[in-house]
Enzyme design. Structure first.
Site, PDB file in Angstrom:
ATOM      1  N   PRO A 185       0.786  -1.229   0.000  1.00  0.00           N
ATOM      2  CA  PRO A 185       0.000   0.000   0.000  1.00  0.00           C
ATOM      3  C   PRO A 185       0.822   1.285   0.000  1.00  0.00           C
ATOM      4  CG  PRO A 185      -0.159  -1.116   2.122  1.00  0.00           C
ATOM      5  CD  PRO A 185       0.500  -2.062   1.169  1.00  0.00           C
ATOM      6  N   ASN A 186       0.313   2.239  -0.739  1.00  0.00           N
ATOM      7  CA  ASN A 186       0.844   3.607  -0.837  1.00  0.00           C
ATOM      8  C   ASN A 186       2.113   3.710  -1.690  1.00  0.00           C
ATOM      9  OD1 ASN A 186      -1.176   4.856   0.890  1.00  0.00           O
ATOM     10  ND2 ASN A 186      -0.215   3.683   2.540  1.00  0.00           N
ATOM     11  N   ARG A 192       5.084  10.975  -2.337  1.00  0.00           N
ATOM     12  CA  ARG A 192       4.775  10.804  -0.928  1.00  0.00           C
ATOM     13  C   ARG A 192       6.054  10.874  -0.092  1.00  0.00           C
ATOM     14  NH1 ARG A 192       4.892   4.738   1.052  1.00  0.00           N
ATOM     15  NH2 ARG A 192       4.137   4.968   3.174  1.00  0.00           N
ATOM     16  N   TYR A 242      11.218   8.547   1.178  1.00  0.00           N
ATOM     17  CA  TYR A 242      11.134   7.510   0.135  1.00  0.00           C
ATOM     18  C   TYR A 242      11.793   7.914  -1.192  1.00  0.00           C
ATOM     19  CZ  TYR A 242       7.839   5.508   3.449  1.00  0.00           C
ATOM     20  OH  TYR A 242       7.274   4.993   4.588  1.00  0.00           O
ATOM     21  N   ASN A 295       8.095  -5.720  -1.182  1.00  0.00           N
ATOM     22  CA  ASN A 295       8.049  -4.601  -0.239  1.00  0.00           C
ATOM     23  C   ASN A 295       6.595  -4.522   0.221  1.00  0.00           C
ATOM     24  OD1 ASN A 295       7.916  -2.296   1.220  1.00  0.00           O
ATOM     25  ND2 ASN A 295       9.035  -1.015  -0.237  1.00  0.00           N
ATOM     26  N   ALA A 321       3.220  -0.997   4.617  1.00  0.00           N
ATOM     27  CA  ALA A 321       2.671  -1.049   5.981  1.00  0.00           C
ATOM     28  C   ALA A 321       2.215  -2.461   6.377  1.00  0.00           C
ATOM     29  CB  ALA A 321       1.521  -0.066   6.113  1.00  0.00           C
ATOM     30  N   HIS A 337       4.175  -4.778   8.915  1.00  0.00           N
ATOM     31  CA  HIS A 337       4.073  -4.706  10.365  1.00  0.00           C
ATOM     32  C   HIS A 337       2.754  -5.264  10.904  1.00  0.00           C
ATOM     33  CE1 HIS A 337       7.285  -1.996   9.302  1.00  0.00           C
ATOM     34  NE2 HIS A 337       6.443  -1.175   8.700  1.00  0.00           N
ATOM     35  N   ASP A 380       1.677 -15.935   6.133  1.00  0.00           N
ATOM     36  CA  ASP A 380       1.232 -17.317   5.886  1.00  0.00           C
ATOM     37  C   ASP A 380       1.315 -17.673   4.405  1.00  0.00           C
ATOM     38  OD1 ASP A 380       0.820 -17.838   8.531  1.00  0.00           O
ATOM     39  OD2 ASP A 380      -1.361 -17.573   8.481  1.00  0.00           O
ATOM     40  N   GLU A 397      12.935  -9.488   1.199  1.00  0.00           N
ATOM     41  CA  GLU A 397      12.098  -8.380   1.664  1.00  0.00           C
ATOM     42  C   GLU A 397      12.862  -7.080   1.435  1.00  0.00           C
ATOM     43  OE1 GLU A 397      11.417  -8.952   5.825  1.00  0.00           O
ATOM     44  OE2 GLU A 397      10.410  -7.033   6.103  1.00  0.00           O
ATOM     45  N   HIS A 422      12.806  -2.818   1.932  1.00  0.00           N
ATOM     46  CA  HIS A 422      12.238  -1.555   2.440  1.00  0.00           C
ATOM     47  C   HIS A 422      13.103  -0.427   1.939  1.00  0.00           C
ATOM     48  CE1 HIS A 422       9.582  -3.806   4.946  1.00  0.00           C
ATOM     49  NE2 HIS A 422      10.604  -4.511   5.377  1.00  0.00           N
ATOM     50  N   ILE A 423      12.459   0.579   1.412  1.00  0.00           N
ATOM     51  CA  ILE A 423      13.192   1.733   0.884  1.00  0.00           C
ATOM     52  C   ILE A 423      13.894   2.461   2.033  1.00  0.00           C
ATOM     53  CG2 ILE A 423      12.863   3.961  -0.285  1.00  0.00           C
ATOM     54  CD1 ILE A 423      10.380   2.538  -1.672  1.00  0.00           C
ATOM     55  N   SER A 424      13.170   2.635   3.121  1.00  0.00           N
ATOM     56  CA  SER A 424      13.737   3.317   4.294  1.00  0.00           C
ATOM     57  C   SER A 424      14.300   2.276   5.263  1.00  0.00           C
ATOM     58  CB  SER A 424      12.643   4.133   4.983  1.00  0.00           C
ATOM     59  OG  SER A 424      11.622   3.278   5.470  1.00  0.00           O
ATOM     60  N   ARG A 439      13.282   4.209  12.385  1.00  0.00           N
ATOM     61  CA  ARG A 439      12.034   4.981  12.387  1.00  0.00           C
ATOM     62  C   ARG A 439      11.198   4.658  13.623  1.00  0.00           C
ATOM     63  NH1 ARG A 439       9.384   4.670   6.620  1.00  0.00           N
ATOM     64  NH2 ARG A 439       8.200   6.402   7.536  1.00  0.00           N
ATOM     65  N   ARG A 483       7.380   0.377  13.437  1.00  0.00           N
ATOM     66  CA  ARG A 483       7.922  -0.143  12.168  1.00  0.00           C
ATOM     67  C   ARG A 483       9.062  -1.135  12.388  1.00  0.00           C
ATOM     68  NH1 ARG A 483       5.610   3.371   8.224  1.00  0.00           N
ATOM     69  NH2 ARG A 483       5.219   5.381   9.173  1.00  0.00           N
TER      70      ARG A 483
HETATM   71  C1  DHK Z   1       7.174   1.531   3.140  1.00  0.00           C
HETATM   72  C2  DHK Z   1       6.053   1.874   3.827  1.00  0.00           C
HETATM   73  O1  DHK Z   1       4.975   2.322   3.182  1.00  0.00           O
HETATM   74  C3  DHK Z   1       6.004   1.834   5.291  1.00  0.00           C
HETATM   75  O2  DHK Z   1       4.710   1.534   5.776  1.00  0.00           O
HETATM   76  C4  DHK Z   1       7.018   0.879   5.888  1.00  0.00           C
HETATM   77  C5  DHK Z   1       8.335   0.883   3.793  1.00  0.00           C
HETATM   78  C6  DHK Z   1       8.394   1.111   5.281  1.00  0.00           C
HETATM   79  C7  DHK Z   1       9.627   1.217   3.063  1.00  0.00           C
HETATM   80  O3  DHK Z   1      10.564   1.747   3.653  1.00  0.00           O
HETATM   81  O4  DHK Z   1       9.719   0.901   1.865  1.00  0.00           O
HETATM   82  O5  DHK Z   1       7.059   1.037   7.283  1.00  0.00           O
END
Ligand code: DHK
Length: 149
Positions: A11-12, A19, A24, A75, A78, A81, A88, A99, A101-103, A108, A112
């Site tokens: 998501p997002n 964003r 990011y 990735n 959210a 977490h 599963d 896995e 994660h950009i950040s 953080r 997270r």
């Molecule tokens: C991206 C998100 O949208 C967050 O909800 C995660 C992750 C971190 C990222 O760093 O790519 O906590």
């Protein structure tokens, strides 16, 4: 022909580039997809790249990957977490799972710091910006090779 590597985004991440760019970065998800496709070609791989804001859709793609992919990069955003359902689904897969994660999620907010997905991922990349996808893909090329030897 080698099976594709699935690259799934939660998501997002469709808002990547717009964003919170201070966290990011300024690349869009289309930019990330283009670099992954380019690199995959170089590595002799193919990729199937998806993004969804819906948990069920990501689970359905993991089920599809289970039948059709040689590896999976995810990735979960959210859902990292929160989602036991994604964990599963991943546990039902036999190929390498990385896995991304950009950040750096550990630098953080405390909520997270925990990742359900990490409990079954073979590798984790976090904090290297969108370059993390390419790092994971490079590693996938060697992991997939090692498994087919
Ligand atoms: C991206 C998100 O949208 C967050 O909800 C995660 C992750 C971190 C990222 O760093 O790519 O906590």
């Amino acid at each position: 022909m080698t099976k594709p590597v699935f690259i799934l985004n939660g998501p997002n991440l469709n808002l990547l580039g717009k964003r919170e760019p201070e966290i990011y970065g300024s690349e869009t998800l289309a930019d990330v997809e283009a670099s992954c496709v380019r690199l995959a070609e170089e590595l002799g791989l193919t990729v199937r790249f998806h993004q969804s804001n819906a948990e069920f859709q990501i689970i359905d793609w993991i089920h599809e990957a289970r039948e059709e992919a040689c590896g999976l990069i995810i990735n979960p955003a959210a859902f990292t977490h929160t989602s036991i359902a994604i964990l599963d689904a991943l546990k039902a897969c036999a190929f390498p799972i990385f896995e991304v994660h950009i950040s750096n999620i550990h630098k953080r907010e405390a909520f997270r710091h925990h990742s359900y997905v990490s409990t079954c991922a073979d590798g984790i990349v976090a904090g290297f910006g969108t370059q993390g996808y390419e790092m994971a893909l490079r590693r996938m090329a060697t992991s997939v090779d090692a498994e087919t030897i």
